[in-house]
Design a protein around this motif. Structure first.
Motif, PDB file in Angstrom:
ATOM      1  N   ASN A  25      -4.988  60.528  -5.019  1.00 53.38           N
ATOM      2  CA  ASN A  25      -3.434  60.245  -4.155  1.00 53.38           C
ATOM      3  C   ASN A  25      -3.672  58.794  -3.954  1.00 53.38           C
ATOM      4  O   ASN A  25      -2.748  58.213  -3.256  1.00 53.38           O
ATOM      5  CB  ASN A  25      -3.152  61.026  -3.089  1.00 53.38           C
ATOM      6  N   HIS A  26      -4.728  58.324  -3.991  1.00 50.72           N
ATOM      7  CA  HIS A  26      -5.041  56.876  -3.744  1.00 50.72           C
ATOM      8  C   HIS A  26      -4.472  55.970  -4.729  1.00 50.72           C
ATOM      9  O   HIS A  26      -4.397  56.310  -5.956  1.00 50.72           O
ATOM     10  CB  HIS A  26      -6.483  56.459  -3.160  1.00 50.72           C
ATOM     11  N   PRO A  27      -4.020  54.862  -4.452  1.00 48.95           N
ATOM     12  CA  PRO A  27      -3.471  53.741  -5.603  1.00 48.95           C
ATOM     13  C   PRO A  27      -4.420  53.395  -6.468  1.00 48.95           C
ATOM     14  O   PRO A  27      -5.740  53.257  -6.112  1.00 48.95           O
ATOM     15  CB  PRO A  27      -3.083  52.551  -4.579  1.00 48.95           C
ATOM     16  N   GLN A  28      -3.981  53.213  -7.584  1.00 43.04           N
ATOM     17  CA  GLN A  28      -4.824  52.536  -8.774  1.00 43.04           C
ATOM     18  C   GLN A  28      -4.562  51.186  -9.086  1.00 43.04           C
ATOM     19  O   GLN A  28      -3.276  50.605  -9.030  1.00 43.04           O
ATOM     20  CB  GLN A  28      -4.421  53.293  -9.769  1.00 43.04           C
ATOM     21  N   ILE A  29      -5.424  50.294  -8.971  1.00 43.92           N
ATOM     22  CA  ILE A  29      -5.423  48.882  -9.275  1.00 43.92           C
ATOM     23  C   ILE A  29      -5.631  48.499 -10.797  1.00 43.92           C
ATOM     24  O   ILE A  29      -6.779  49.037 -10.965  1.00 43.92           O
ATOM     25  CB  ILE A  29      -6.290  47.967  -8.346  1.00 43.92           C
ATOM     26  N   THR A  30      -5.166  47.902 -11.425  1.00 49.99           N
ATOM     27  CA  THR A  30      -5.610  47.453 -12.857  1.00 49.99           C
ATOM     28  C   THR A  30      -5.455  45.958 -12.974  1.00 49.99           C
ATOM     29  O   THR A  30      -4.475  45.418 -12.584  1.00 49.99           O
ATOM     30  CB  THR A  30      -4.519  47.962 -13.737  1.00 49.99           C
ATOM     31  N   ILE A  31      -6.573  45.270 -13.333  1.00 49.96           N
ATOM     32  CA  ILE A  31      -6.639  43.759 -13.501  1.00 49.96           C
ATOM     33  C   ILE A  31      -6.935  43.623 -15.110  1.00 49.96           C
ATOM     34  O   ILE A  31      -7.689  43.987 -15.407  1.00 49.96           O
ATOM     35  CB  ILE A  31      -7.915  43.343 -12.783  1.00 49.96           C
ATOM     36  N   THR A  32      -5.921  43.267 -15.575  1.00 51.72           N
ATOM     37  CA  THR A  32      -5.851  42.911 -17.219  1.00 51.72           C
ATOM     38  C   THR A  32      -6.207  41.549 -17.236  1.00 51.72           C
ATOM     39  O   THR A  32      -5.462  40.524 -16.703  1.00 51.72           O
ATOM     40  CB  THR A  32      -4.321  43.130 -17.832  1.00 51.72           C
ATOM     41  N   TYR A  33      -7.003  40.857 -18.081  1.00 53.74           N
ATOM     42  CA  TYR A  33      -7.861  39.648 -18.070  1.00 53.74           C
ATOM     43  C   TYR A  33      -7.904  39.212 -19.686  1.00 53.74           C
ATOM     44  O   TYR A  33      -7.920  40.229 -20.379  1.00 53.74           O
ATOM     45  CB  TYR A  33      -9.184  39.483 -17.511  1.00 53.74           C
ATOM     46  N   CYS A  34      -7.942  38.105 -19.936  1.00 53.61           N
ATOM     47  CA  CYS A  34      -8.084  37.351 -21.392  1.00 53.61           C
ATOM     48  C   CYS A  34      -9.370  37.402 -21.554  1.00 53.61           C
ATOM     49  O   CYS A  34     -10.302  36.624 -20.953  1.00 53.61           O
ATOM     50  CB  CYS A  34      -7.158  36.228 -21.237  1.00 53.61           C
ATOM     51  N   THR A  35      -9.958  38.028 -22.772  1.00 53.72           N
ATOM     52  CA  THR A  35     -10.961  37.854 -23.347  1.00 53.72           C
ATOM     53  C   THR A  35     -11.593  36.782 -23.914  1.00 53.72           C
ATOM     54  O   THR A  35     -12.618  36.248 -23.845  1.00 53.72           O
ATOM     55  CB  THR A  35     -11.501  39.085 -24.127  1.00 53.72           C
ATOM     56  N   GLN A  36     -10.388  36.104 -24.554  1.00 47.71           N
ATOM     57  CA  GLN A  36     -10.486  34.855 -25.281  1.00 47.71           C
ATOM     58  C   GLN A  36     -10.862  33.743 -24.218  1.00 47.71           C
ATOM     59  O   GLN A  36     -11.514  32.654 -24.440  1.00 47.71           O
ATOM     60  CB  GLN A  36      -9.180  34.539 -26.134  1.00 47.71           C
ATOM     61  N   CYS A  37     -10.400  34.042 -22.993  1.00 48.08           N
ATOM     62  CA  CYS A  37     -10.462  32.857 -21.996  1.00 48.08           C
ATOM     63  C   CYS A  37     -11.763  33.157 -21.221  1.00 48.08           C
ATOM     64  O   CYS A  37     -12.019  32.195 -20.597  1.00 48.08           O
ATOM     65  CB  CYS A  37      -9.273  32.644 -21.157  1.00 48.08           C
ATOM     66  N   GLN A  38     -12.515  33.989 -21.535  1.00 44.76           N
ATOM     67  CA  GLN A  38     -13.676  34.210 -20.745  1.00 44.76           C
ATOM     68  C   GLN A  38     -13.433  34.429 -19.312  1.00 44.76           C
ATOM     69  O   GLN A  38     -14.261  34.124 -18.388  1.00 44.76           O
ATOM     70  CB  GLN A  38     -14.542  33.261 -20.850  1.00 44.76           C
ATOM     71  N   TRP A  39     -12.443  35.288 -18.880  1.00 43.59           N
ATOM     72  CA  TRP A  39     -12.016  35.679 -17.476  1.00 43.59           C
ATOM     73  C   TRP A  39     -12.466  36.981 -16.850  1.00 43.59           C
ATOM     74  O   TRP A  39     -12.320  37.319 -16.081  1.00 43.59           O
ATOM     75  CB  TRP A  39     -10.334  35.702 -17.344  1.00 43.59           C
ATOM     76  N   LEU A  40     -13.558  37.664 -17.773  1.00 42.12           N
ATOM     77  CA  LEU A  40     -14.137  38.880 -17.106  1.00 42.12           C
ATOM     78  C   LEU A  40     -14.703  38.641 -15.859  1.00 42.12           C
ATOM     79  O   LEU A  40     -14.448  39.326 -14.788  1.00 42.12           O
ATOM     80  CB  LEU A  40     -15.032  39.514 -18.288  1.00 42.12           C
ATOM     81  N   LEU A  41     -15.394  37.347 -15.477  1.00 36.85           N
ATOM     82  CA  LEU A  41     -16.181  37.474 -14.368  1.00 36.85           C
ATOM     83  C   LEU A  41     -15.126  37.291 -13.194  1.00 36.85           C
ATOM     84  O   LEU A  41     -15.539  37.813 -12.220  1.00 36.85           O
ATOM     85  CB  LEU A  41     -17.006  36.281 -14.417  1.00 36.85           C
ATOM     86  N   ARG A  42     -14.137  36.300 -13.427  1.00 38.00           N
ATOM     87  CA  ARG A  42     -13.139  36.401 -12.572  1.00 38.00           C
ATOM     88  C   ARG A  42     -12.496  37.901 -12.103  1.00 38.00           C
ATOM     89  O   ARG A  42     -12.293  38.220 -10.799  1.00 38.00           O
ATOM     90  CB  ARG A  42     -12.088  35.338 -12.884  1.00 38.00           C
ATOM     91  N   ALA A  43     -12.248  38.432 -12.973  1.00 40.02           N
ATOM     92  CA  ALA A  43     -11.775  39.850 -12.874  1.00 40.02           C
ATOM     93  C   ALA A  43     -12.632  40.698 -12.244  1.00 40.02           C
ATOM     94  O   ALA A  43     -12.083  41.455 -11.266  1.00 40.02           O
ATOM     95  CB  ALA A  43     -11.073  40.322 -14.332  1.00 40.02           C
ATOM     96  N   GLY A  44     -13.835  40.626 -12.513  1.00 35.32           N
ATOM     97  CA  GLY A  44     -14.644  41.551 -11.801  1.00 35.32           C
ATOM     98  C   GLY A  44     -15.042  40.990 -10.394  1.00 35.32           C
ATOM     99  O   GLY A  44     -15.263  41.838  -9.444  1.00 35.32           O
TER     100      GLY A  44
END
Length: 95
Positions: A6-25
């Motif tokens: 019942n708790h909210p779901q957060i989704t962070i969509t990030y660009c793999t080409q831009c190497q934004w995984l660490l920022r999203a994480g």
């Protein structure tokens, strides 16, 4: 595996080409550290084309192209708090 919550779901969509995984994480970590069990999940979703979007239960709360870059942790936490529990005090972040 489906997570029922019942708790909210957060989704962070990030660009793999831009190497934004660490920022999203890092942003996922900040949200989980602040809101812990009040969130159902924080999911990282790989994308392309410079995308960096954050959704709260399907509603867009941040878009890099619309909002101008990336959110500070303070702004992101305030936007999540404003939907989750507007009366909640975030301590030094709100000062």
């Amino acid at each position: 595996m489906t997570v029922e919550s019942n708790h909210p779901q957060i989704t962070i969509t990030y660009c793999t080409q831009c190497q934004w995984l660490l920022r999203a994480g890092w942003m996922a970590q900040e949200l989980l550290s602040t809101f812990s069990t009040d969130l159902g999940s924080v999911a990282l979703v790989p994308g392309t084309g410079g995308v960096f979007r954050i959704h709260y239960d399907g509603d867009l709360i941040w878009d890099r192209t619309v909002d101008g870059g990336f959110p500070d942790a303070k702004i992101l936490k305030q936007r999540v708090r404003d939907r989750l529990d507007p009366q909640r005090d975030l301590g030094h972040i709100d000062r």
